[in-house]
Design an enzyme around this catalytic site. Structure first.
Site, PDB file in Angstrom:
ATOM      1  N   ASP A 172      -3.031   4.793  -2.270  1.00 26.92           N
ATOM      2  CA  ASP A 172      -4.096   5.342  -1.435  1.00 26.92           C
ATOM      3  C   ASP A 172      -4.504   6.738  -1.911  1.00 26.92           C
ATOM      4  OD1 ASP A 172      -5.519   4.907   1.185  1.00 26.92           O
ATOM      5  OD2 ASP A 172      -4.574   6.825   1.619  1.00 26.92           O
ATOM      6  N   ASP A 192       0.860  -1.181   0.000  1.00 27.75           N
ATOM      7  CA  ASP A 192       0.000   0.000   0.000  1.00 27.75           C
ATOM      8  C   ASP A 192       0.903   1.240   0.000  1.00 27.75           C
ATOM      9  OD1 ASP A 192      -3.252  -0.152   1.389  1.00 27.75           O
ATOM     10  OD2 ASP A 192      -2.389   1.569   0.324  1.00 27.75           O
ATOM     11  N   GLU A 220      -6.275   4.059  -5.894  1.00 28.91           N
ATOM     12  CA  GLU A 220      -7.586   4.244  -5.259  1.00 28.91           C
ATOM     13  C   GLU A 220      -8.028   5.660  -5.561  1.00 28.91           C
ATOM     14  OE1 GLU A 220      -7.905   5.217  -1.251  1.00 28.91           O
ATOM     15  OE2 GLU A 220      -9.793   4.190  -0.929  1.00 28.91           O
ATOM     16  N   HIS A 237     -11.259  -2.873   3.201  1.00 32.87           N
ATOM     17  CA  HIS A 237     -11.253  -2.543   4.624  1.00 32.87           C
ATOM     18  C   HIS A 237     -12.055  -1.289   4.942  1.00 32.87           C
ATOM     19  CE1 HIS A 237      -8.242  -0.141   2.707  1.00 32.87           C
ATOM     20  NE2 HIS A 237      -8.217   0.648   3.763  1.00 32.87           N
ATOM     21  N   ASP A 238     -12.567  -0.624   3.896  1.00 31.43           N
ATOM     22  CA  ASP A 238     -13.374   0.602   4.095  1.00 31.43           C
ATOM     23  C   ASP A 238     -14.856   0.370   3.852  1.00 31.43           C
ATOM     24  OD1 ASP A 238     -10.901   2.657   2.403  1.00 31.43           O
ATOM     25  OD2 ASP A 238     -11.083   2.121   4.518  1.00 31.43           O
TER      26      ASP A 238
END
Ligand code: TEU
Length: 560
Positions: free
Chosen positions: A206, A99, A262, A336-337
């Site tokens: 991210d 990430d 993302e 995870h969100d």
């Protein structure tokens, strides 16, 4: 050993390290816990692991606030553990994607601490600004713009030491890096090269489409009742393509890495540019449009609205067609969100959970693009169904609760929103077996383990040939073995049907694949023209009628 575009026929598995497997009894997952579970991933058949951050961090946003990009937080282990993880994956023919969180760092990063001195060499590494003219520092309205943080409150925080505000689109411990500064970009490229030299096979980036801000920074238009977060002039900003191409040329080009950006708020048009191979920017992006279909438009994620299936089908079709021959789609339900899909848009009742999880998997994995499986999705894990605010740990939820209850919001309504959409739904520990701590830890878990782990766990799923796990394993196998699954052009059928999700995939000269899915808990008559003969490649039900689909029944037919 990476060939160009290898990632277009891969399936990626996302691990949220703090909730995956604890090897020390700390109650938090760690890298040695991941290493102990590589055989599970190999049995599932995934090609890549994307590991959410395990870097040094004060954990204000569970590691998405990084204070040292080139070290591992002792909570998760060490750099030597990462080297062993890379070796363990590569020896099994799998790859590791890390990430990359560089829209912002932690406020405890040495870069930020140095930048707080306005005469330092890093003075211009973050977004510093004087108070709005005519306002006293620290008073409401003195913030340089009216932008709201994604985690409630203003997006600016007053720093006494520097005597200025700094921008933080997320938490106040996540100051935005100033990408206008070439030194910042160079430092990020160097850090990426350091990880590439260590054997990493790619990056998930991210909120990468927030790094270019439209200058000068100005107030967002205020629409009464509409959420102000993400309304600032920092989504898909003017220098995005330049920054991504520069990064590509510096560290990505010729390395054949998997790169996925993302991109909250990204449009199909912009995504086609980001993922157009001729532009040498990114391989793919995570778009969010489908994730917003169960919220009241403009009112933010907590304003719930039931999903209307034709909206979802139309959105998938828009992205399939929008990137066809131009770019490349990522395909995801969970991360995870996001809340867990079988609870969100499936039916997690004991009667329908397994078939709805399987059918949701089928309608996603048979599309064109690279599928992402989030830890626990492969066994049909459900939401957490917490009943009190004390059970939550997510900063996004806790900050919203404080702000909304202070403004008089109804606590029960808020708790219903968090139960439905909260990020902690995805962050409860992975369920390995039916023992009292689900095989996740021998200590006290950092977040409650779902009590339904007595029925829903990896051990039971692997032992049951009809489980969600084996359905995912077969879907992944279909992608590996079938060119039409990888390359076939998508065509939606029955767009207005409110129960059926049906589409075809076509490669000239090859049998057409037809996906038939009943996305509801009621039986559904199949229209005449969909009752087609052909080999069934994968189905949820053994006994099948040709004129009706049972609740949550789906099948993939290779048309004769
Ligand atoms: O998420 C960015 C993002 O868009 C989500 O936080 C989303 O806005 C929010 O969760 C609404 O549900 C990335 C990471 O995936 C997330 O975990 C981090 O909290 C965030 O960036 C900041 O790094």
């Amino acid at each position: 050993q990476r060939t160009p575009d290898w990632w277009k026929s891969a399936v990626v598995y996302q691990i949220y390290p703090r909730s995956f497997c604890d090897s020390t009894g700390s109650g938090m997952g760690d890298i040695r816990g991941i290493i102990s579970k590589l055989d599970h991933l190999q049995q599932l058949g995934v090609d890549v692991v994307w590991m959410s951050p395990a870097y040094t961090s004060p954990q204000d946003d569970n590691g998405y606030d990084i204070s040292d990009y080139q070290d591992i937080d002792p909570l998760f282990g060490s750099l030597a553990d990462v080297d062993e993880l890379i070796e363990g994956l590569h020896s099994r023919g799998m790859k590791l994607v890390m990430d990359l969180v560089v829209n912002h760092s932690s406020d405890e990063h040495s870069w930020f601490q140095e930048s707080r001195d306005r005469y330092s060499a890093k003075s211009d590494w973050y977004w510093w600004s004087d108070p709005r003219p005519g306002f006293e520092p620290g008073t409401p309205g003195a913030e340089p713009t009216n932008w709201a943080s994604a985690f409630s409150g203003p997006a600016w925080h007053w720093d006494e030491k520097r005597g200025q505000y700094y921008l933080h689109i997320f938490s106040r411990k996540q100051p935005d890096l100033n990408w206008e500064n070439p030194e910042v970009r160079k430092a990020v490229h160097g850090m990426m090269q350091w990880w590439i030299d260590r054997g990493v096979d790619g990056f998930r980036m991210d909120v990468i489409n927030l790094i270019s801000k439209t200058l000068p920074l100005e107030d967002a238009e205020v629409v009464p009742g509409q959420a102000l977060s993400f309304s600032g002039s920092y989504v898909d900003g003017p220098r995005m393509d330049e920054f991504l191409h520069e990064m590509n040329q510096a560290v990505l080009k010729d390395n054949h890495l998997l790169t996925v950006g993302e991109a909250p708020g990204v449009s199909v048009e912009q995504a086609a540019k980001y993922t157009d191979p001729s532009r040498e920017e990114l391989g793919m992006v995570f778009q969010f449009e489908h994730m917003g279909l169960d919220e009241q438009p403009g009112h933010g994620k907590w304003a719930l609205k039931p999903l209307h299936l034709p909206d979802l089908k139309a959105n998938f079709a828009k992205w399939q067609h929008g990137l066809e021959g131009r770019g490349w789609n990522s395909l995801y339900w969970d991360n995870h969100d996001q809340p867990r899909i079988v609870s969100r848009w499936g039916d997690d009742s004991p009667e329908h959970r397994v078939n709805s999880a399987k059918t949701l998997a089928t309608v996603l994995h048979l599309q064109k693009g690279t599928p992402y499986v989030y830890q626990g999705e492969e066994i049909g894990m459900t939401n957490a169904y917490f009943t009190s605010i004390e059970q939550y740990q997510d900063i996004e939820i806790l900050n919203h609760w404080a702000e909304a209850t202070a403004l008089g919001a109804d606590p029960e309504e808020l708790l219903e929103s968090y139960r439905t959409k909260g990020r902690d739904n995805a962050r409860t520990p992975m369920l390995w077996d039916a023992t009292d701590k689900a095989g996740f830890t021998t200590g006290e878990p950092w977040l409650e383990i779902n009590p339904n782990h007595t029925e829903i766990n990896v051990e039971a799923a692997v032992a049951d040939p009809d489980s969600v796990f084996h359905h995912y394993r077969k879907l992944i196998g279909l992608r590996h073995d079938n060119e039409v699954v990888r390359e076939g052009v998508f065509a939606l059928l029955e767009p207005d049907h409110e129960q059926l999700f049906c589409y075809t995939r076509t490669v000239p000269g090859q049998p057409v694949l037809l996906v038939l899915a009943n996305m509801s808990s009621q039986a559904c008559t199949l229209p005449e023209d969909l009752r087609r003969e052909g080999a069934v490649l994968l189905a949820t039900h053994e006994e099948r009628r040709d004129d009706e689909l049972a609740p949550w029944e789906s099948r993939i037919v290779e048309l004769a």
